[in-house]
Design a protein around this motif. Structure first.
Motif, mmCIF file in Angstrom:
data_model
loop_
_atom_site.group_PDB
_atom_site.id
_atom_site.type_symbol
_atom_site.label_atom_id
_atom_site.label_comp_id
_atom_site.label_asym_id
_atom_site.label_seq_id
_atom_site.Cartn_x
_atom_site.Cartn_y
_atom_site.Cartn_z
ATOM 1 N N PRO A 116 91.897 96.715 15.540
ATOM 2 C CA PRO A 116 91.315 95.767 14.581
ATOM 3 C C PRO A 116 92.401 95.190 13.664
ATOM 4 C CG PRO A 116 90.663 98.021 14.058
ATOM 5 C CD PRO A 116 91.425 98.079 15.338
ATOM 6 N N SER A 117 92.100 94.076 13.053
ATOM 7 C CA SER A 117 93.107 93.379 12.246
ATOM 8 C C SER A 117 93.632 94.242 11.100
ATOM 9 C CB SER A 117 92.548 92.059 11.713
ATOM 10 O OG SER A 117 91.433 92.300 10.889
ATOM 11 N N PHE A 118 92.781 95.040 10.451
ATOM 12 C CA PHE A 118 93.261 95.846 9.329
ATOM 13 C C PHE A 118 94.333 96.839 9.770
ATOM 14 C CE2 PHE A 118 89.622 98.363 10.798
ATOM 15 C CZ PHE A 118 90.157 99.648 10.841
ATOM 16 N N ALA A 119 94.290 97.268 11.030
ATOM 17 C CA ALA A 119 95.307 98.192 11.543
ATOM 18 C C ALA A 119 96.567 97.439 11.962
ATOM 19 C CB ALA A 119 94.753 98.983 12.716
ATOM 20 N N ARG A 120 96.396 96.284 12.573
ATOM 21 C CA ARG A 120 97.560 95.498 13.005
ATOM 22 C C ARG A 120 98.350 94.955 11.820
ATOM 23 N NH1 ARG A 120 93.783 93.141 16.396
ATOM 24 N NH2 ARG A 120 94.102 91.155 15.346
ATOM 25 N N GLU A 121 97.727 94.872 10.662
ATOM 26 C CA GLU A 121 98.415 94.371 9.469
ATOM 27 C C GLU A 121 99.358 95.405 8.862
ATOM 28 O OE1 GLU A 121 95.126 93.249 7.009
ATOM 29 O OE2 GLU A 121 94.770 91.399 8.135
ATOM 30 N N ARG A 122 99.228 96.643 9.262
ATOM 31 C CA ARG A 122 100.076 97.721 8.746
ATOM 32 C C ARG A 122 101.255 97.961 9.683
ATOM 33 N NH1 ARG A 122 98.270 101.371 4.253
ATOM 34 N NH2 ARG A 122 96.221 100.526 3.782
ATOM 35 N N SER A 123 102.362 98.357 9.121
ATOM 36 C CA SER A 123 103.453 98.824 9.975
ATOM 37 C C SER A 123 103.143 100.271 10.355
ATOM 38 C CB SER A 123 104.792 98.719 9.248
ATOM 39 O OG SER A 123 104.772 99.504 8.083
ATOM 40 N N TRP A 124 103.699 100.687 11.480
ATOM 41 C CA TRP A 124 103.466 102.059 11.942
ATOM 42 C C TRP A 124 104.732 102.591 12.570
ATOM 43 C CZ3 TRP A 124 99.852 98.494 14.466
ATOM 44 C CH2 TRP A 124 100.335 97.957 15.647
ATOM 45 N N ARG A 125 104.777 103.903 12.732
ATOM 46 C CA ARG A 125 105.867 104.571 13.437
ATOM 47 C C ARG A 125 105.473 104.617 14.904
ATOM 48 N NH1 ARG A 125 111.166 106.837 12.990
ATOM 49 N NH2 ARG A 125 110.774 106.936 10.779
ATOM 50 N N ASP A 126 106.249 103.980 15.759
ATOM 51 C CA ASP A 126 105.928 103.886 17.184
ATOM 52 C C ASP A 126 106.404 105.138 17.914
ATOM 53 O OD1 ASP A 126 105.548 103.246 19.846
ATOM 54 O OD2 ASP A 126 106.361 101.214 19.655
ATOM 55 N N LEU A 127 105.458 105.955 18.367
ATOM 56 C CA LEU A 127 105.766 107.181 19.102
ATOM 57 C C LEU A 127 105.304 107.104 20.555
ATOM 58 C CD1 LEU A 127 104.891 109.853 16.383
ATOM 59 C CD2 LEU A 127 107.099 108.790 16.871
ATOM 60 N N LYS A 128 105.031 105.892 21.041
ATOM 61 C CA LYS A 128 104.549 105.724 22.420
ATOM 62 C C LYS A 128 105.516 106.300 23.449
ATOM 63 C CE LYS A 128 103.844 101.319 22.653
ATOM 64 N NZ LYS A 128 103.445 99.945 22.982
ATOM 65 N N LYS A 129 106.809 106.228 23.210
ATOM 66 C CA LYS A 129 107.785 106.728 24.179
ATOM 67 C C LYS A 129 107.639 108.229 24.418
ATOM 68 C CE LYS A 129 111.453 104.830 22.089
ATOM 69 N NZ LYS A 129 112.862 104.526 21.812
ATOM 70 N N TRP A 130 107.002 108.918 23.466
ATOM 71 C CA TRP A 130 106.895 110.376 23.542
ATOM 72 C C TRP A 130 105.433 110.825 23.574
ATOM 73 C CZ3 TRP A 130 109.843 107.871 19.721
ATOM 74 C CH2 TRP A 130 111.206 107.782 20.023
ATOM 75 N N ASN A 131 104.547 110.009 24.142
ATOM 76 C CA ASN A 131 103.110 110.318 24.083
ATOM 77 C C ASN A 131 102.611 111.159 25.256
ATOM 78 O OD1 ASN A 131 102.925 108.484 26.177
ATOM 79 N ND2 ASN A 131 101.570 107.070 25.100
ATOM 80 N N HIS A 132 103.464 111.931 25.846
ATOM 81 C CA HIS A 132 103.056 112.819 26.946
ATOM 82 C C HIS A 132 102.314 114.014 26.354
ATOM 83 C CE1 HIS A 132 105.594 110.429 29.526
ATOM 84 N NE2 HIS A 132 106.538 110.534 28.608
ATOM 85 N N PRO A 133 101.044 114.200 26.704
ATOM 86 C CA PRO A 133 100.236 115.212 26.028
ATOM 87 C C PRO A 133 100.410 116.642 26.541
ATOM 88 C CG PRO A 133 98.895 114.025 27.591
ATOM 89 C CD PRO A 133 100.244 113.374 27.597
#
Length: 189
Positions: A116-133
């Motif tokens: 949603p837009s309220f989430a996309r408006e925030r910066s975040w720490r991108d941890l996708k490279k390490w998202n192996h569960p």
């Protein structure tokens, strides 16, 4: 009680890969790394250990009320959870009340195109490279990079924790509306 109880409240959806990742990797490593950067033992809330028979919505609300920083784990599942959104909006309302940003520290687990837009408006720490569960991730070369990234997250969170305004007992806490009960069909005779 008259103060904060938790430094961090990890907000995540309790199913699928984000759930396994938080339990297997993110939560334990974040707590370990925060210990290296705070004057006190870190207190990280994760929704395990709620006593049987407790009214868990009340327990979650009380924990969130007594938390300094919300760390939402962004995934498509997160934004489909009424409870996750209530946690987010509770902390966003506190930020607005205090005119103090920085009480929400999002980490990105997956996606981002469908938020949603309220989430996309925030910066975040991108941890996708390490998202192996799965636990086997800890045996890979990329695990060392993940640990360094969590160290950086802990350093940033420690700085924010020190700047959080004093606690107030009446912080806004939102709860999702209960779903409408389904219609009970009338028996046919």
């Amino acid at each position: 009680m008259s103060d904060y109880e938790f430094d961090v409240f990890i907000s995540y959806r309790r199913d699928g890969n984000p759930y396994k990742w938080v339990r297997n990797h993110f939560h334990p490593r974040l707590k370990d790394h925060l210990a290296d950067h705070l004057r006190h033992d870190p207190k990280v809330f994760i929704d395990e250990g709620i006593e049987v028979g407790s009214v868990w919505p009340d327990q979650l609300g009380e924990a969130l009320n007594r938390t300094r920083i919300l760390v939402p784990v962004f995934s498509p599942q997160y934004f489909r959870s009424r409870w996750c959104l209530a946690e987010w909006h509770s902390m966003a309302a506190r930020e607005k009340l205090l005119d103090h940003s920085g009480l929400i520290y999002p980490v990105l687990f997956s996606d981002s195109d469908n938020f949603p837009s309220f989430a996309r408006e925030r910066s975040w720490r991108d941890l996708k490279k390490w998202n192996h569960p799965d636990p086997v991730f800890q045996q890979t070369v990329r695990w060392i990079d993940f640990l360094q990234e969590i160290e950086d997250v802990a350093i940033e969170l420690a700085k924010r924790i020190d700047r959080v305004p004093p606690w107030k007992p009446d912080w806004p806490i939102e709860r999702p509306d209960p779903p409408m009960p389904g219609m009970t069909p009338l028996p046919r005779f």
